[in-house]
Design a protein around this motif. Structure first.
Motif, PDB file in Angstrom:
ATOM      1  N   LEU A   1      21.767 -28.076  13.777  1.00  0.00           N
ATOM      2  CA  LEU A   1      23.333 -28.239  13.280  1.00  0.00           C
ATOM      3  C   LEU A   1      23.303 -29.844  13.193  1.00  0.00           C
ATOM      4  N   ALA A   2      22.580 -30.649  13.788  1.00  0.00           N
ATOM      5  CA  ALA A   2      22.863 -31.955  13.538  1.00  0.00           C
ATOM      6  C   ALA A   2      21.945 -32.495  12.170  1.00  0.00           C
ATOM      7  N   ASN A   3      20.922 -31.762  11.809  1.00  0.00           N
ATOM      8  CA  ASN A   3      20.406 -31.935  10.765  1.00  0.00           C
ATOM      9  C   ASN A   3      21.224 -31.650   9.489  1.00  0.00           C
ATOM     10  N   GLN A   4      21.957 -30.582   9.585  1.00  0.00           N
ATOM     11  CA  GLN A   4      23.088 -30.332   8.562  1.00  0.00           C
ATOM     12  C   GLN A   4      23.677 -31.439   8.178  1.00  0.00           C
ATOM     13  N   ALA A   5      24.351 -31.963   9.241  1.00  0.00           N
ATOM     14  CA  ALA A   5      25.196 -33.036   9.393  1.00  0.00           C
ATOM     15  C   ALA A   5      24.631 -34.538   8.752  1.00  0.00           C
ATOM     16  N   LEU A   6      23.389 -34.551   8.924  1.00  0.00           N
ATOM     17  CA  LEU A   6      22.712 -35.656   8.509  1.00  0.00           C
ATOM     18  C   LEU A   6      22.547 -35.580   7.021  1.00  0.00           C
ATOM     19  N   HIS A   7      22.582 -34.460   6.401  1.00  0.00           N
ATOM     20  CA  HIS A   7      22.543 -34.124   5.072  1.00  0.00           C
ATOM     21  C   HIS A   7      23.676 -34.147   4.397  1.00  0.00           C
ATOM     22  N   GLY A   8      24.951 -34.206   5.158  1.00  0.00           N
ATOM     23  CA  GLY A   8      26.135 -34.274   4.451  1.00  0.00           C
ATOM     24  C   GLY A   8      26.867 -32.913   4.485  1.00  0.00           C
ATOM     25  N   ARG A   9      26.386 -31.926   5.265  1.00  0.00           N
ATOM     26  CA  ARG A   9      27.049 -30.746   5.220  1.00  0.00           C
ATOM     27  C   ARG A   9      27.942 -30.902   6.601  1.00  0.00           C
ATOM     28  N   ARG A  10      29.425 -31.172   6.300  1.00  0.00           N
ATOM     29  CA  ARG A  10      30.388 -31.295   7.193  1.00  0.00           C
ATOM     30  C   ARG A  10      31.145 -29.960   7.573  1.00  0.00           C
ATOM     31  N   HIS A  11      31.110 -28.972   6.773  1.00  0.00           N
ATOM     32  CA  HIS A  11      31.456 -27.507   7.036  1.00  0.00           C
ATOM     33  C   HIS A  11      30.418 -26.620   7.137  1.00  0.00           C
ATOM     34  N   LEU A  12      30.534 -26.009   8.478  1.00  0.00           N
ATOM     35  CA  LEU A  12      29.302 -25.086   8.877  1.00  0.00           C
ATOM     36  C   LEU A  12      30.007 -23.821   9.205  1.00  0.00           C
ATOM     37  N   VAL A  13      29.355 -22.696   8.917  1.00  0.00           N
ATOM     38  CA  VAL A  13      29.715 -21.351   9.031  1.00  0.00           C
ATOM     39  C   VAL A  13      28.512 -20.825   9.939  1.00  0.00           C
ATOM     40  N   LEU A  14      28.814 -20.416  11.296  1.00  0.00           N
ATOM     41  CA  LEU A  14      27.686 -20.078  12.112  1.00  0.00           C
ATOM     42  C   LEU A  14      27.691 -18.601  12.212  1.00  0.00           C
ATOM     43  N   ASP A  15      26.579 -17.621  11.564  1.00  0.00           N
ATOM     44  CA  ASP A  15      26.742 -16.177  11.746  1.00  0.00           C
ATOM     45  C   ASP A  15      25.972 -15.896  12.783  1.00  0.00           C
ATOM     46  N   LEU A  16      26.946 -15.279  13.664  1.00  0.00           N
ATOM     47  CA  LEU A  16      26.474 -15.029  15.202  1.00  0.00           C
ATOM     48  C   LEU A  16      26.227 -13.401  15.447  1.00  0.00           C
ATOM     49  N   SER A  17      26.090 -12.785  14.148  1.00  0.00           N
ATOM     50  CA  SER A  17      25.954 -11.394  14.316  1.00  0.00           C
ATOM     51  C   SER A  17      24.819 -10.846  15.041  1.00  0.00           C
ATOM     52  N   ALA A  18      23.688 -11.607  15.097  1.00  0.00           N
ATOM     53  CA  ALA A  18      22.554 -11.209  15.648  1.00  0.00           C
ATOM     54  C   ALA A  18      22.185 -11.739  17.202  1.00  0.00           C
ATOM     55  N   VAL A  19      23.378 -12.550  17.519  1.00  0.00           N
ATOM     56  CA  VAL A  19      23.105 -13.217  18.652  1.00  0.00           C
ATOM     57  C   VAL A  19      23.478 -12.199  19.977  1.00  0.00           C
TER      58      VAL A  19
END
Length: 125
Positions: free
Chosen positions: A40-58
């Motif tokens: 998730l931190a890597n996504q922020a580092l690349h400028g992706r401020r909007h994240l959807v977490l697919d938890l269907s397989a957790v």
């Protein structure tokens, strides 16, 4: 691959420069929470401020996993973004309800509903 990584698989799908869907599969617990936080931190580092977490397989989440989600919510909001949780399994959804996370973080039936919510909020997807 370390034993820690064997219990969690994380895949990222980029929707646009500021939005990513992060699909999580496995157990989100004390052994794997740091791995997810790094993704998730890597996504922020690349400028992706909007994240959807697919938890269907957790299949399992403990307080360490919950902490990563709370932290990620704070971090995305601090940059003008947001975190949306999608398709939690019944066990994980119950954890969100018991802890109040479902009151502070958007939880959606599926990834498509989360992306629609982002789009409705003015986020390009």
């Amino acid at each position: 691959m370390s034993p820690m990584e064997q219990n969690l698989d994380v895949e990222v799908e980029i929707h646009d420069p500021s939005t990513a869907v992060v699909t999580i599969q496995g157990e989100l617990d004390v052994d794997t929470a740091t791995l997810l936080h790094h993704h998730l931190a890597n996504q922020a580092l690349h400028g992706r401020r909007h994240l959807v977490l697919d938890l269907s397989a957790v299949g399992f989440m403990d307080s360490s996993g919950l902490n990563v989600l709370i932290r990620a919510t704070r971090e995305t909001r601090a940059t003008g973004g947001d975190l949306h949780l999608a398709a939690p399994t019944p066990q994980v959804a119950k954890l969100f309800d018991l802890t109040g996370l479902s009151l502070t973080t958007a939880v959606h039936e599926d990834v498509e509903a989360a992306l629609t919510a982002l789009k409705g909020a003015g986020t390009p997807t």
